[in-house]
Design an enzyme around this catalytic site. Structure first.
Site, short mmCIF file in Angstrom:
data_model
loop_
_atom_site.label_atom_id
_atom_site.label_comp_id
_atom_site.label_asym_id
_atom_site.label_seq_id
_atom_site.Cartn_x
_atom_site.Cartn_y
_atom_site.Cartn_z
N TYR A 181 -2.17 -0.93 10.37
CA TYR A 181 -2.25 -1.22 8.94
C TYR A 181 -0.95 -0.82 8.24
O TYR A 181 -0.37 -1.58 7.47
CB TYR A 181 -3.44 -0.48 8.32
CG TYR A 181 -3.55 -0.62 6.83
CD1 TYR A 181 -4.06 -1.78 6.25
CD2 TYR A 181 -3.15 0.42 5.98
CE1 TYR A 181 -4.16 -1.91 4.87
CE2 TYR A 181 -3.24 0.30 4.61
CZ TYR A 181 -3.75 -0.86 4.06
OH TYR A 181 -3.84 -0.99 2.69
N SER A 220 0.86 -1.18 0.00
CA SER A 220 0.00 0.00 0.00
C SER A 220 0.89 1.23 0.00
O SER A 220 2.07 1.17 0.38
CB SER A 220 -0.88 0.00 1.26
OG SER A 220 -1.47 1.27 1.48
#
Length: 288
Positions: free
Chosen positions: A190, A177
Site C-alpha cells: 500500500y 496517503s
C-alpha cells in the site's frame, strides 16, 4: 488594500493629516464573494465517490456550484452520494471499476455528456488490500492494490488529460496517503503504491503545465471513514490513531475535501502544480 464585503453598499472616508479622500465601494455588488467561486459550473469527475473522502468531496463540490459525476463500484452507495449532495451545483452517478480501462473511458465520456467539457477530476478511489508480512503476500493482492492505487490513477489521468487539455485547461487532484511520506509496517505494498502516485503526479504536472493543466496530490492521514474503521474496528485502536496526531483527533472526510477544493479551484491555487498537500493532523511534522 482590504476589499469590503459586497453586501456593504457604503462610502468609506479616509483621513490622513489634512487630506480627506472618499472611496466608493470597489467590488461589484453583483459578484458574490463566496469561497471557491472558481468552481461554479465546473465539470468534475470524482472516483471513489461511494463513501468517505470521495463522497465528502462530491458534497463540497456541489455546494460550491460544481457539476459532478460520482464514480464508483457500488450502485446504492453512489445513489446516496448523489442524493445527499446539495447546493447550487448538481451531482449524478455512474458505476465504474477503475481497474478496467473501458470503464474509466466510459466515465469520462458520461461526465462530458451530462456536464460539458471535463475541467477537473479528483481521483480518490483506492484500497488497502490485505495487511501482513511481505513474504506472505500473493500475486492476487499485488494485482488488486497496484491495479487500483497506481494503475487506476494512471488510467484515469490517461483518459482525463486529453479532455481537460482540449477544454483549455483545468485541474486534477490525485489521492495518496500519509503512507506516501512514511513507511507502513502493516502494508508495504500500500505504501509503495501511494509513493508512486506522488511520483506519477509530479511527472505528469511537468508534462502538462504548458497546457494549463495543474496536477496535484492530497495525502490524508488517519481519516474517520468506513475504510479506516474496517481496519481498526475497536475504539481502543482508533484512540491509538488519534493520539498519534499532534492535533489529537482523527481527520474527517471534510478536512480532506477542503484541501481538494482548494487544489481544484484555479482562482485559489492557480500557481500550484506538482505539489502534495498533507492533511494528517501534524503526524509527518515530527515528534511532539
Amino acid at each position: 488594500m482590504r476589499v469590503l464585503p459586497a453586501t456593504l453598499h457604503t462610502l468609506v472616508t479616509v483621513t490622513r493629516s489634512n487630506l480627506e479622500v472618499t472611496l466608493s465601494e470597489v467590488v461589484d455588488p453583483a459578484l458574490p464573494l463566496t469561497p471557491h467561486s472558481g468552481l461554479a459550473g465546473m465539470s468534475v469527475m470524482v472516483t471513489g465517490a461511494g463513501s468517505g473522502i470521495g463522497r465528502a468531496a462530491v458534497a463540497a463540490l456541489v455546494a460550491a456550484g460544481a457539476r459532478v459525476l460520482a464514480v464508483g463500484r457500488t450502485e446504492q452507495a453512489l445513489k446516496e452520494t448523489a442524493a445527499e449532495a446539495a447546493g447550487p451545483g448538481e451531482a449524478s452517478w455512474t458505476r465504474a471499476d477503475i481497474r478496467r480501462s473501458e470503464d474509466v473511458e466510459a466515465a469520462v465520456r458520461v461526465t462530458e455528456e451530462r456536464y460539458g467539457p471535463l475541467q477537473g477530476a479528483f481521483n480518490a478511489a483506492g484500497t488497502f488490500g490485505r495487511f501482513g508480512p511481505l513474504h506472505g503476500d500473493d500475486p492476487e493482492n499485488f494485482a488488486d492494490v497496484v491495479g487500483t492505487n497506481l494503475g487506476g490513477v494512471w488510467d484515469c489521468m490517461r483518459h482525463q488529460l486529453p479532455r481537460i487539455r482540449e477544454a483549455g485547461g483545468g485541474s486534477i487532484v490525485n489521492c495518496a496517503s500519509v503512507a506516501a511520506h512514511l513507511g507502513h509496517a502493516r502494508s508495504p505494498l500500500y505504501s509503495a503504491t501511494k509513493h508512486a502516485v506522488i511520483g506519477l503526479s509530479k511527472s505528469a504536472a511537468l508534462q502538462y503545465a504548458a497546457d494549463n493543466v495543474r496536477i496535484n496530490v492530497v495525502s490524508p492521514g488517519s481519516t474517520d471513514t468506513p475504510m479506516l474503521r474496517s481496519l481498526y474496528p475497536s475504539e481502543e485502536a482508533l484512540d491509538t490513531r488519534r493520539h498519534r496526531a499532534p492535533l489529537r483527533r482523527l481527520g474527517t472526510s471534510q478536512d480532506v475535501a477542503g484541501a481538494v477544493l482548494w487544489l481544484l479551484d484555479s482562482t485559489a491555487s492557480g500557481y500550484v502544480t506538482g505539489q502534495t498537500v498533507i492533511v494528517d493532523g501534524g503526524v509527518t511534522a515530527g515528534s511532539s
